[in-house]
Design a protein around this motif. Structure first.
Motif, mmCIF file in Angstrom:
data_model
loop_
_atom_site.group_PDB
_atom_site.id
_atom_site.type_symbol
_atom_site.label_atom_id
_atom_site.label_comp_id
_atom_site.label_asym_id
_atom_site.label_seq_id
_atom_site.Cartn_x
_atom_site.Cartn_y
_atom_site.Cartn_z
ATOM 1 N N ALA A 9 0.833 -1.207 0.000
ATOM 2 C CA ALA A 9 0.000 0.000 0.000
ATOM 3 C C ALA A 9 0.866 1.255 0.000
ATOM 4 O O ALA A 9 0.578 2.220 -0.721
ATOM 5 C CB ALA A 9 -0.923 -0.008 1.216
ATOM 6 N N LEU A 10 1.930 1.249 0.784
ATOM 7 C CA LEU A 10 2.845 2.400 0.820
ATOM 8 C C LEU A 10 3.470 2.640 -0.550
ATOM 9 O O LEU A 10 3.587 3.786 -0.996
ATOM 10 C CB LEU A 10 3.933 2.162 1.867
ATOM 11 N N HIS A 11 3.857 1.573 -1.225
ATOM 12 C CA HIS A 11 4.451 1.727 -2.557
ATOM 13 C C HIS A 11 3.440 2.263 -3.560
ATOM 14 O O HIS A 11 3.720 3.188 -4.317
ATOM 15 C CB HIS A 11 5.013 0.390 -3.043
ATOM 16 N N ARG B 225 6.670 6.772 -6.327
ATOM 17 C CA ARG B 225 7.405 5.754 -7.092
ATOM 18 C C ARG B 225 6.484 4.608 -7.524
ATOM 19 O O ARG B 225 6.957 3.536 -7.895
ATOM 20 C CB ARG B 225 8.551 5.186 -6.243
ATOM 21 N N ALA B 226 5.182 4.840 -7.475
ATOM 22 C CA ALA B 226 4.214 3.763 -7.702
ATOM 23 C C ALA B 226 4.389 3.069 -9.047
ATOM 24 O O ALA B 226 4.102 1.880 -9.183
ATOM 25 C CB ALA B 226 2.792 4.311 -7.569
ATOM 26 N N LYS B 227 4.855 3.810 -10.067
ATOM 27 C CA LYS B 227 5.006 3.220 -11.399
ATOM 28 C C LYS B 227 6.369 2.556 -11.592
ATOM 29 O O LYS B 227 6.644 1.993 -12.652
ATOM 30 C CB LYS B 227 4.805 4.295 -12.464
ATOM 31 N N GLN B 228 7.204 2.623 -10.558
ATOM 32 C CA GLN B 228 8.536 2.016 -10.633
ATOM 33 C C GLN B 228 8.526 0.634 -9.970
ATOM 34 O O GLN B 228 7.514 0.169 -9.471
ATOM 35 C CB GLN B 228 9.570 2.942 -9.970
ATOM 36 N N ASN C 52 16.384 -0.113 -8.115
ATOM 37 C CA ASN C 52 16.832 1.258 -8.377
ATOM 38 C C ASN C 52 15.716 2.100 -9.002
ATOM 39 O O ASN C 52 15.111 1.715 -10.001
ATOM 40 C CB ASN C 52 18.046 1.244 -9.297
ATOM 41 N N GLY C 53 15.435 3.230 -8.391
ATOM 42 C CA GLY C 53 14.361 4.097 -8.858
ATOM 43 C C GLY C 53 13.016 3.774 -8.243
ATOM 44 O O GLY C 53 12.070 4.558 -8.369
ATOM 45 N N ILE D 239 16.854 4.171 -3.933
ATOM 46 C CA ILE D 239 15.706 3.351 -3.524
ATOM 47 C C ILE D 239 14.960 4.026 -2.386
ATOM 48 O O ILE D 239 15.514 4.820 -1.635
ATOM 49 C CB ILE D 239 16.139 1.930 -3.090
ATOM 50 N N ARG D 240 13.651 3.689 -2.295
ATOM 51 C CA ARG D 240 12.860 4.069 -1.113
ATOM 52 C C ARG D 240 12.789 2.792 -0.267
ATOM 53 O O ARG D 240 12.354 1.748 -0.752
ATOM 54 C CB ARG D 240 11.468 4.504 -1.553
#
Length: 455
Positions: A187-189, A194-197, A239-240, A281-282
């Motif tokens: 859910a956090l992502h 960065r949802a599309k990564q 990455n990303g 990265i997150r």
């Protein structure tokens, strides 16, 4: 209309019968309900497109315009559902008021069948055209996240996720086993920038000392005996995007030092290489280890705790979520009905009480197991209390804990199975049929295990 799912709510049984006969061959699903108190239970369990709602019911509300009351409740929780009001000729003024409060249309009874079909078709076409347009990104993400819960504690959790998800903060997700920490990370992502990564999950607690660096940081060909080609590590793969490190509380102090170095420098050095590779990265992390235990430096480096824990999210155990237990039970019932091609109609009142009274040491995972087993084994059209049997493994662990023993400490898989079998037989005073049912076994299978373990 062939794809439409319609709920008709009216306390006139003759009307319900007539509407059901008319619409059954023309729509995907038609549900009739005489009691408006059951509206939300039906909406929770079915993907309804439109509701045909009467204006007046013989209820305790006694306002003379009950339809407006239920219209407001429906639109507040399900704004995408089209509501068409059913009214008598003398209450057209109320029906006009309903349009101002969110109804799509109204129809006066007695109606012509062709008129009703035209009204429903128009509303369904409008629903298709507007589907998704009036949803905010958060609403869309919440549907994908499938975080189910309406309890106050889950509303607080949803608010916190919405607050921190769009940031770049490192998040530590804390909670007991089976509470859904993995779903929180997803859910956090999905709600982040960065949802599309890429989203990469690693169960770091399961990595051995020798695999830890290779899996996370990558390696070059020839770096060790089985390194036959270059391999990208999980940090580079993410990455990303977002990297989720699950069970981070179980890694060794040596692994912690290597991880801390990468997080501080934002670069990895693959095994067999001297060339650092920058990574963006997150970081999300999760553990069932309490934060107090992580503060013990003999177990976990304090500087790493600060690095991974810009914000912490505590996932509540199921026993603290109140009304969500029944909500989740209905969700799992629908899921396993579809999976096993069953048609269980719901839970009887004694089954609901049994679910509400249980403390669920295994949390949502245990509830899911119990409902799946009930759907498979139930012999009636609805789930009874006798169909709901909780995990014998969790019960055995609880018994050991009460005795002051570590749950299954140093026991092999066979010893665990023997304990579960023996406990079930003792609980039912030697009744093999009941013990087998609790364990999810046939009588023959249980007899084989009794013979195997000399019980």
């Amino acid at each position: 209309m062939k794809k439409a799912a319609i709920l008709v709510v009216d306390d006139d049984q003759d009307l319900l019968t007539a509407v059901r006969i008319l619409l059954r061959p023309k729509v995907k699903q038609i549900i009739v309900e005489p009691n408006p108190e059951n509206i939300f239970r039906t909406l929770e369990r079915n993907a309804i497109d439109m509701v045909l709602l009467d204006m007046n019911f013989k209820s305790a509300i006694n306002t003379g315009n009950e339809g407006l009351f239920w219209l407001g409740k429906i639109k507040s929780q399900y704004p995408h559902i089209k509501v068409i009001m059913i009214t008598a000729y003398g209450a057209v003024d109320l029906a006009v008021r309903s349009l101002k409060q969110g109804a799509s249309d109204f129809i006066v009874k007695p109606w012509q069948n062709e008129q009703l079909l035209q009204t429903l078709t128009a509303a369904f076409e409008e629903a298709k055209q507007t589907k998704g347009r009036d949803k905010t990104p958060t609403q869309v993400h919440r549907q994908e996240d499938d975080l189910i819960g309406r309890s106050a504690i889950m509303e607080d959790l949803q608010y916190k996720i919405d607050k921190v998800a769009p940031t770049e903060a490192n998040i530590l997700i804390l909670g007991e086993n089976g509470t859904g920490k993995d779903l929180i990370a997803q859910a956090l992502h999905r709600r982040s920038l960065r949802a599309k990564q890429t989203y990469i999950k690693v169960d770091v607690g399961a990595l051995t000392e020798t695999l830890f660096e290779s899996e996370l940081f990558g390696h070059k060909r020839g770096a060790f005996t089985d390194a036959r080609e270059d391999r990208q590590g999980r940090f580079e793969a993410a990455n990303g995007g977002t990297l989720f490190l699950d069970e981070i509380g179980n890694i060794s102090l040596q692994q912690q030092a290597k991880l801390l170095s990468v997080l501080q420098n934002r670069q990895v050095v693959p095994l067999g290489s001297y060339q650092p590779v920058a990574v963006d990265i997150r970081l999300l992390s999760a553990t069932n280890v309490p934060l107090k235990a992580l503060a013990d430096e003999s177990r976990f480096r304090k500087d790493l705790v600060y690095r991974i824990n810009t914000v912490e999210i505590q996932v509540p155990p199921l026993r603290e979520r109140g009304e969500d237990i029944v909500l989740l039970a209905n969700h799992f019932l629908d899921f396993y009905n579809r999976k096993y091609h069953k048609h269980m109609e719901g839970f009887e009142s004694d089954a609901i009480q049994k679910l509400k009274a249980y403390h669920f040491p295994g949390n949502v995972r245990e509830l899911q197991y119990s409902i799946e087993r009930a759907v498979i084994m139930a012999e009636q059209k609805s789930i009874r209390d006798s169909d709901i049997l909780f995990s014998p493994i969790e019960q055995a662990m609880q018994e050991n804990s009460k005795l002051g023993e570590p749950a299954y400490a140093n026991q092999s898989l066979e010893e665990m199975e023997r304990h579960a079998v023996q406990s079930a037989i003792e609980r039912y005073n030697g009744n093999i049929s009941k013990a087998a049912r609790e364990l999810g076994l046939t009588r023959a299978a249980l007899y084989r295990r009794m013979e195997k373990y000399n019980i």
